[in-house]
Design a protein around this motif. Structure first.
Motif, mmCIF file in Angstrom:
data_model
loop_
_atom_site.group_PDB
_atom_site.id
_atom_site.type_symbol
_atom_site.label_atom_id
_atom_site.label_comp_id
_atom_site.label_asym_id
_atom_site.label_seq_id
_atom_site.Cartn_x
_atom_site.Cartn_y
_atom_site.Cartn_z
ATOM 1 N N UNK A 147 -34.176 -15.849 -10.669
ATOM 2 C CA UNK A 147 -33.348 -16.116 -11.841
ATOM 3 C C UNK A 147 -33.554 -15.023 -12.883
ATOM 4 N N UNK A 148 -32.516 -14.787 -13.649
ATOM 5 C CA UNK A 148 -32.564 -13.763 -14.685
ATOM 6 C C UNK A 148 -31.800 -14.261 -15.902
ATOM 7 N N UNK A 149 -31.836 -13.488 -16.950
ATOM 8 C CA UNK A 149 -31.113 -13.864 -18.165
ATOM 9 C C UNK A 149 -30.308 -12.693 -18.691
ATOM 10 N N UNK A 150 -29.290 -13.057 -19.475
ATOM 11 C CA UNK A 150 -28.505 -12.091 -20.234
ATOM 12 C C UNK A 150 -28.478 -12.574 -21.677
ATOM 13 N N UNK A 151 -28.498 -11.651 -22.599
ATOM 14 C CA UNK A 151 -28.507 -11.964 -24.020
ATOM 15 C C UNK A 151 -27.078 -12.158 -24.530
ATOM 16 N N UNK A 152 -26.834 -13.314 -25.139
ATOM 17 C CA UNK A 152 -25.546 -13.567 -25.790
ATOM 18 C C UNK A 152 -25.594 -12.996 -27.206
ATOM 19 N N UNK A 153 -26.684 -13.305 -27.911
ATOM 20 C CA UNK A 153 -26.932 -12.745 -29.241
ATOM 21 C C UNK A 153 -28.439 -12.750 -29.470
ATOM 22 N N UNK A 154 -28.881 -12.645 -30.718
ATOM 23 C CA UNK A 154 -30.306 -12.568 -31.005
ATOM 24 C C UNK A 154 -31.111 -13.748 -30.492
ATOM 25 N N UNK A 155 -30.493 -14.913 -30.401
ATOM 26 C CA UNK A 155 -31.218 -16.108 -29.993
ATOM 27 C C UNK A 155 -30.691 -16.705 -28.685
#
Length: 139
Positions: A102-110
């Motif tokens: 699993x990985x993540x992507x940033x939508x905004x600062x939080x």
């Protein structure tokens, strides 16, 4: 020119960069799939209008990247996760193989979205308004 396709002479000497340009031009762009969406996690209806706009912007932006360029772009904040999610409805879906990273992507600062990037498809699993699934470690 009459519009006919003109192929280069196969004996013509090529610059080594030519094959790289062709390869990158032919690379598939990333698509977003909700095939493995975990409905027991955060609901999209919990997001406010400005957050939804940022999410839509991220989705549109991601679809302009190849897998390699998505991973390399610092603005997207792509990173692999290690270990289990931190609870709060964010348990790994049983239908998602433990072999899949699993990985993540940033939508905004939080805010983040979490999922699995497999070849040219980002399978979205969780929405994460508060960066609670894999919170940033304190240094």
């Amino acid at each position: 020119m009459n519009g006919d396709l003109v192929l280069p002479d196969i004996d013509e000497e090529k610059d080594e960069g030519d094959s790289l340009e062709v390869a990158s031009a032919n690379a598939k762009k990333v698509t977003i799939s909700m095939q493995y969406w975990h409905s027991g996690s955060e609901c999209i209806s919990e997001w406010q209008r400005p957050e939804l706009k940022k999410l839509a912007k991220l989705i549109n932006k991601v679809q302009g990247f190849t897998e390699a360029s998505l991973k390399a772009d610092p603005g997207l904040g792509w990173k692999l996760h290690s270990g289990p999610a931190k609870g709060g409805g964010f348990s790994r879906p049983t239908y998602l193989s433990k072999d899949i990273e699993l990985s993540e992507l940033r939508v905004d600062g939080k805010s983040r979205v979490h999922g699995a990037l497999i070849d040219d498809i980002f399978f979205l699993v969780w929405l994460d308004r508060g960066h609670a699934v894999f919170p940033q470690k304190k240094q």
